[in-house]
Design a protein around this motif. Sequence first.
Motif, mmCIF file in Angstrom:
data_model
loop_
_atom_site.group_PDB
_atom_site.id
_atom_site.type_symbol
_atom_site.label_atom_id
_atom_site.label_comp_id
_atom_site.label_asym_id
_atom_site.label_seq_id
_atom_site.Cartn_x
_atom_site.Cartn_y
_atom_site.Cartn_z
ATOM 1 N N GLN A 78 -24.562 -19.645 -4.703
ATOM 2 C CA GLN A 78 -25.470 -20.768 -4.935
ATOM 3 C C GLN A 78 -26.920 -20.330 -5.126
ATOM 4 O O GLN A 78 -27.746 -21.123 -5.550
ATOM 5 N N GLY A 79 -27.211 -19.082 -4.752
ATOM 6 C CA GLY A 79 -28.576 -18.579 -4.879
ATOM 7 C C GLY A 79 -29.555 -19.296 -3.959
ATOM 8 O O GLY A 79 -30.727 -19.449 -4.286
ATOM 9 N N VAL A 80 -29.055 -19.743 -2.809
ATOM 10 C CA VAL A 80 -29.941 -20.386 -1.821
ATOM 11 C C VAL A 80 -29.876 -19.618 -0.510
ATOM 12 O O VAL A 80 -28.918 -18.896 -0.245
ATOM 13 N N LYS A 81 -30.907 -19.805 0.288
ATOM 14 C CA LYS A 81 -30.954 -19.134 1.586
ATOM 15 C C LYS A 81 -29.918 -19.786 2.505
ATOM 16 O O LYS A 81 -29.756 -21.006 2.502
ATOM 17 N N HIS A 82 -29.251 -18.969 3.263
ATOM 18 C CA HIS A 82 -28.264 -19.481 4.218
ATOM 19 C C HIS A 82 -29.004 -19.809 5.512
ATOM 20 O O HIS A 82 -29.195 -18.963 6.364
ATOM 21 N N THR A 83 -29.479 -21.034 5.601
ATOM 22 C CA THR A 83 -30.198 -21.415 6.808
ATOM 23 C C THR A 83 -29.839 -22.835 7.175
ATOM 24 O O THR A 83 -29.806 -23.721 6.319
ATOM 25 N N GLY A 84 -29.549 -23.024 8.450
ATOM 26 C CA GLY A 84 -29.176 -24.345 8.931
ATOM 27 C C GLY A 84 -28.140 -24.252 10.023
ATOM 28 O O GLY A 84 -27.662 -23.158 10.354
ATOM 29 N N ILE A 85 -27.805 -25.396 10.603
ATOM 30 C CA ILE A 85 -26.764 -25.460 11.625
ATOM 31 C C ILE A 85 -25.675 -26.358 11.068
ATOM 32 O O ILE A 85 -25.909 -27.536 10.802
ATOM 33 N N PHE A 86 -24.511 -25.792 10.869
ATOM 34 C CA PHE A 86 -23.428 -26.493 10.194
ATOM 35 C C PHE A 86 -22.292 -26.850 11.143
ATOM 36 O O PHE A 86 -21.527 -27.760 10.897
ATOM 37 N N ILE A 87 -22.158 -26.073 12.201
ATOM 38 C CA ILE A 87 -21.190 -26.349 13.253
ATOM 39 C C ILE A 87 -21.833 -25.917 14.558
ATOM 40 O O ILE A 87 -22.540 -24.909 14.607
ATOM 41 N N TYR A 88 -21.639 -26.734 15.585
ATOM 42 C CA TYR A 88 -22.229 -26.390 16.882
ATOM 43 C C TYR A 88 -21.294 -26.838 17.987
ATOM 44 O O TYR A 88 -20.766 -27.930 17.926
ATOM 45 N N PRO A 89 -21.094 -25.953 18.990
ATOM 46 C CA PRO A 89 -21.582 -24.572 19.038
ATOM 47 C C PRO A 89 -20.889 -23.700 17.982
ATOM 48 O O PRO A 89 -19.830 -24.057 17.491
ATOM 49 N N GLU A 90 -21.535 -22.596 17.655
ATOM 50 C CA GLU A 90 -20.990 -21.644 16.676
ATOM 51 C C GLU A 90 -19.733 -21.004 17.292
ATOM 52 O O GLU A 90 -19.792 -20.482 18.386
ATOM 53 N N PRO A 91 -18.582 -21.069 16.584
ATOM 54 C CA PRO A 91 -17.353 -20.508 17.173
ATOM 55 C C PRO A 91 -17.349 -18.983 17.188
ATOM 56 O O PRO A 91 -18.061 -18.362 16.438
#
Length: 188
Positions: free
Chosen positions: A175-188
């Motif tokens: 996608q050419g975008v920065k991988h930043t964010g919280i997508f699942i929490y807590p992180e498995p």
Amino acid sequence: SAASDVYKRQFQDILDVVENKVASLETEERPGVYAEHHGGDYRAFGLGSPWHEMIEMAGGINIFADMPMPYPEVDPEAVIEGNPQVVLKDTRRTPPMGYGVTGTAPIHAYINELTARAGWEMLDAVKDGRVYVLSPDLTAGPKKVIAIAYFAKVFYPDLEIDPETFFREYHEDWQGVKHTGIFIYPEP
């Protein structure tokens, strides 16, 4: 194009890893899962919903798989009787999650609210700290494949699979975008 072929193959590879892992599991080894729709408290994902299929593909057992509709309202008692080992909560705007989000405090507070529901202290998922909230930035569209990898990691923490790396590649290489964010929490 060649690029999209590589892309498809990568998606297929992820599914194959998950499928190979879960194919050999006995039913009693699979975790019971309660997945709740963003549309409200006790609105489950039933048969015919994309999440039902994702849970099954990742090796979980949807505790409301026998509901003949995609998004049934379920009795709070039925959740307690079903005693899921894992709870997955689909979110929209509450708590803020997804691209660019870095603060976990509101997500934490939200999980505390979920787990404070009447009777939930009895659920295995709550006792074991296996209540997860997910952003639609992970679970919608073509990223469902990545979500399946995350589900599998949630269900089987020892699984040799790294959904985070795959998601980062998806963002940065595809996608050419920065991988930043919280997508699942807590992180498995």
